[in-house]
Design an enzyme around this catalytic site. Structure first.
Site, PDB file in Angstrom:
ATOM      1  N   ASN A  14     -59.375 -22.363  -7.825  1.00 30.91           N
ATOM      2  CA  ASN A  14     -58.529 -21.726  -8.941  1.00 30.91           C
ATOM      3  C   ASN A  14     -58.898 -20.326  -8.625  1.00 30.91           C
ATOM      4  O   ASN A  14     -59.763 -19.684  -8.825  1.00 30.91           O
ATOM      5  CB  ASN A  14     -59.128 -22.097 -10.232  1.00 30.91           C
ATOM      6  CG  ASN A  14     -58.474 -21.391 -11.270  1.00 30.91           C
ATOM      7  OD1 ASN A  14     -57.578 -20.623 -11.106  1.00 30.91           O
ATOM      8  ND2 ASN A  14     -59.008 -21.518 -12.539  1.00 30.91           N
ATOM      9  N   TRP A  15     -57.780 -19.466  -8.063  1.00 35.12           N
ATOM     10  CA  TRP A  15     -57.854 -18.146  -7.735  1.00 35.12           C
ATOM     11  C   TRP A  15     -57.585 -17.142  -8.729  1.00 35.12           C
ATOM     12  O   TRP A  15     -57.905 -16.022  -8.573  1.00 35.12           O
ATOM     13  CB  TRP A  15     -56.931 -17.983  -6.344  1.00 35.12           C
ATOM     14  CG  TRP A  15     -57.421 -18.733  -4.907  1.00 35.12           C
ATOM     15  CD1 TRP A  15     -58.421 -19.148  -4.724  1.00 35.12           C
ATOM     16  CD2 TRP A  15     -56.797 -18.772  -4.036  1.00 35.12           C
ATOM     17  NE1 TRP A  15     -58.732 -19.623  -3.650  1.00 35.12           N
ATOM     18  CE2 TRP A  15     -57.663 -19.496  -2.937  1.00 35.12           C
ATOM     19  CE3 TRP A  15     -55.430 -18.263  -3.504  1.00 35.12           C
ATOM     20  CZ2 TRP A  15     -57.196 -19.681  -1.674  1.00 35.12           C
ATOM     21  CZ3 TRP A  15     -54.973 -18.972  -1.984  1.00 35.12           C
ATOM     22  CH2 TRP A  15     -55.897 -19.439  -1.233  1.00 35.12           C
ATOM     23  N   LYS A  16     -57.560 -17.714  -9.783  1.00 32.72           N
ATOM     24  CA  LYS A  16     -57.148 -16.790 -10.877  1.00 32.72           C
ATOM     25  C   LYS A  16     -56.012 -15.733 -10.953  1.00 32.72           C
ATOM     26  O   LYS A  16     -55.061 -15.996 -10.082  1.00 32.72           O
ATOM     27  CB  LYS A  16     -58.341 -16.382 -11.706  1.00 32.72           C
ATOM     28  CG  LYS A  16     -59.513 -17.772 -11.944  1.00 32.72           C
ATOM     29  CD  LYS A  16     -60.644 -17.471 -12.764  1.00 32.72           C
ATOM     30  CE  LYS A  16     -61.365 -18.774 -12.819  1.00 32.72           C
ATOM     31  NZ  LYS A  16     -62.492 -18.341 -13.732  1.00 32.72           N
ATOM     32  N   HIS A  69     -56.807 -24.742 -19.289  1.00 29.35           N
ATOM     33  CA  HIS A  69     -58.241 -24.015 -18.821  1.00 29.35           C
ATOM     34  C   HIS A  69     -58.849 -23.258 -19.776  1.00 29.35           C
ATOM     35  O   HIS A  69     -58.066 -22.473 -20.519  1.00 29.35           O
ATOM     36  CB  HIS A  69     -57.779 -22.938 -17.631  1.00 29.35           C
ATOM     37  CG  HIS A  69     -59.073 -22.361 -16.940  1.00 29.35           C
ATOM     38  ND1 HIS A  69     -59.846 -21.526 -17.481  1.00 29.35           N
ATOM     39  CD2 HIS A  69     -59.823 -22.719 -15.811  1.00 29.35           C
ATOM     40  CE1 HIS A  69     -60.866 -21.190 -16.638  1.00 29.35           C
ATOM     41  NE2 HIS A  69     -60.880 -21.899 -15.462  1.00 29.35           N
ATOM     42  N   GLU A  91     -59.847 -20.283 -20.161  1.00 27.04           N
ATOM     43  CA  GLU A  91     -59.597 -19.074 -20.261  1.00 27.04           C
ATOM     44  C   GLU A  91     -58.008 -18.861 -20.889  1.00 27.04           C
ATOM     45  O   GLU A  91     -57.723 -17.945 -21.669  1.00 27.04           O
ATOM     46  CB  GLU A  91     -59.460 -18.283 -18.763  1.00 27.04           C
ATOM     47  CG  GLU A  91     -60.911 -17.844 -18.623  1.00 27.04           C
ATOM     48  CD  GLU A  91     -61.009 -17.906 -16.870  1.00 27.04           C
ATOM     49  OE1 GLU A  91     -59.914 -17.827 -16.152  1.00 27.04           O
ATOM     50  OE2 GLU A  91     -62.219 -17.926 -16.623  1.00 27.04           O
ATOM     51  N   GLU A 128     -65.344 -28.626 -17.822  1.00 27.84           N
ATOM     52  CA  GLU A 128     -65.675 -27.299 -17.288  1.00 27.84           C
ATOM     53  C   GLU A 128     -66.475 -26.510 -18.761  1.00 27.84           C
ATOM     54  O   GLU A 128     -65.782 -26.266 -19.695  1.00 27.84           O
ATOM     55  CB  GLU A 128     -64.416 -26.474 -17.221  1.00 27.84           C
ATOM     56  CG  GLU A 128     -63.864 -26.725 -15.757  1.00 27.84           C
ATOM     57  CD  GLU A 128     -63.187 -25.345 -15.258  1.00 27.84           C
ATOM     58  OE1 GLU A 128     -63.612 -25.461 -13.927  1.00 27.84           O
ATOM     59  OE2 GLU A 128     -62.481 -24.875 -15.819  1.00 27.84           O
ATOM     60  N   GLY A 184     -67.903 -18.765 -14.220  1.00 26.04           N
ATOM     61  CA  GLY A 184     -68.308 -17.591 -14.068  1.00 26.04           C
ATOM     62  C   GLY A 184     -69.409 -16.841 -14.476  1.00 26.04           C
ATOM     63  O   GLY A 184     -69.641 -15.531 -14.297  1.00 26.04           O
ATOM     64  N   SER A 208     -69.206 -22.283 -11.994  1.00 32.44           N
ATOM     65  CA  SER A 208     -70.164 -21.749 -11.181  1.00 32.44           C
ATOM     66  C   SER A 208     -70.769 -22.658 -10.064  1.00 32.44           C
ATOM     67  O   SER A 208     -71.739 -22.692  -9.652  1.00 32.44           O
ATOM     68  CB  SER A 208     -71.601 -21.209 -11.906  1.00 32.44           C
ATOM     69  OG  SER A 208     -71.238 -20.402 -12.864  1.00 32.44           O
ATOM     70  N   GLY A 250     -63.900 -21.774  -9.106  1.00 33.57           N
ATOM     71  CA  GLY A 250     -63.336 -20.406  -9.183  1.00 33.57           C
ATOM     72  C   GLY A 250     -63.894 -19.454  -8.366  1.00 33.57           C
ATOM     73  O   GLY A 250     -63.409 -19.265  -7.097  1.00 33.57           O
ATOM     74  N   GLY A 251     -64.934 -18.542  -8.647  1.00 29.35           N
ATOM     75  CA  GLY A 251     -65.488 -17.400  -7.913  1.00 29.35           C
ATOM     76  C   GLY A 251     -65.556 -17.952  -6.255  1.00 29.35           C
ATOM     77  O   GLY A 251     -65.253 -17.060  -5.474  1.00 29.35           O
TER      78      GLY A 251
HETATM   79  P1  PGA Z   1     -66.234 -20.335 -11.424  1.00 32.35           P
HETATM   80  O1  PGA Z   1     -64.899 -20.615 -12.296  1.00 32.35           O
HETATM   81  O2  PGA Z   1     -66.469 -21.197 -10.516  1.00 32.35           O
HETATM   82  O3  PGA Z   1     -66.029 -18.712 -11.039  1.00 32.35           O
HETATM   83  O4  PGA Z   1     -67.365 -20.706 -12.649  1.00 32.35           O
HETATM   84  C1  PGA Z   1     -64.574 -22.130 -12.455  1.00 32.35           C
HETATM   85  C2  PGA Z   1     -63.246 -22.030 -13.309  1.00 32.35           C
HETATM   86  O5  PGA Z   1     -62.600 -21.347 -13.944  1.00 32.35           O
HETATM   87  O6  PGA Z   1     -62.436 -22.966 -12.998  1.00 32.35           O
END
Ligand code: PGA
Length: 272
Positions: A17-19, A103, A105, A179, A185, A225, A246-247
């Protein structure tokens, strides 16, 4: 839960997930590095979720490689006067085959409700997109021992009765990503035991809600994470079939390492 669930082989699934982190040029570069590193391996299914403007560009570089492109969200509407929204058919024509829905977010920053996530899931399946439905509790919900109630509420919202026929009769597939909000994050990954407990809860919920076949076939991901140094022990858990990253997915080498730690990945088939 039946014995059969223990022995069923689900193909590992890793989603990046490159957001809102990469410009199109950067996204295309990441995708091509990853495509070359993975060299057509098929043991682990890999999906990339760039932002909307990069979807078709990333699709062009991964086409035919086995890598799939998915969107980070979509409109709940099929078409019409919805300024700023992106319809499912627009995703399909950009080369997307799936979509991340609900998600945390989006739930927190765009006030997405359980009901909205469910309506999007119904529409995604109806249009032929593979939904990756995200659920997970906040830190305070976990501290007050409300995790299972939160998961249950989010799952019930994401899978309304309008979805039953597509899932039970027509066999349409989807994935659920567990999640925990406190792990996203934050660098605070859930322990494999905590992640497994929630994934087992989700699988049992799917069995009760749909049937054993659906619960057995559905891939459950952990997200929050995930890094190369913690992914292997997560992947060893029975009910964790992969990760939503994500990251760490923003670095092709780190993302490749995570993929290569998934069960069944064959390093000898890859060029580095
Ligand atoms: P993260 O994000 O790996 O940076 O914690 C995961 C996500 O939001 O899907």
């Amino acid at each position: 839960m039946s014995e059969k669930l223990d022995t069923f082989q689900r193909q590992p699934l890793i989603v990046g997930n490159w957001k809102m982190s990469l410009l199109t040029e950067e996204a295309v570069k990441q995708a091509s590095v990853l495509r070359d590193s993975l060299n057509g391996q098929t043991a682990v299914e890999v999906m990339l979720a760039p932002s909307f403007p990069s979807l078709s560009h990333v699709h062009n570089v991964v086409q035919g490689s086995g890598l799939r492109v998915v969107a980070q969200d979509m409109s709940v509407h099929e078409s019409g006067a919805h300024t700023g929204e992106v319809a499912p058919d627009m995703l399909l024509t950009s080369g997307c085959t799936g979509v991340i829905l609900g998600h945390s977010e989006r739930r927190a920053q765009s006030s997405e409700t359980d009901d909205l996530v469910g309506r999007k899931a119904v529409l995604a399946l109806a249009r032929g997109l593979f939904p990756i439905v995200c659920v997970g509790e906040s830190a305070s919900e976990r501290e007050s021992w409300n995790t299972s109630e939160v998961l249950e509420r989010q799952l019930a919202g994401a899978f309304p009765s309008a979805i039953d026929d597509m899932i039970c009769q027509q066999g349409y597939e989807f994935a659920v990503a567990y999640e925990p909000v406190w792990a996203i994050g934050s660098g605070k990954v859930a322990t494999p035991e905590v992640a497994e407990e929630s994934c087992l809860f989700i699988r049992k919920w799917l069995e009760e809600r749909f049937n054993l076949k659906v619960a057995t076939a559905t891939r459950l991901l952990y997200g929050g994470s995930v890094k190369p140094n913690n992914s292997q022990e997560l992947f060893q858990e029975k009910n964790i079939d992969g990760a939503l990253v994500g990251g760490a997915s923003l670095h092709a080498e780190m993302f490749y390492q995570i993929i290569s730690l998934a069960p069944g990945f064959k390093k000898e088939n890859t060029v580095k």
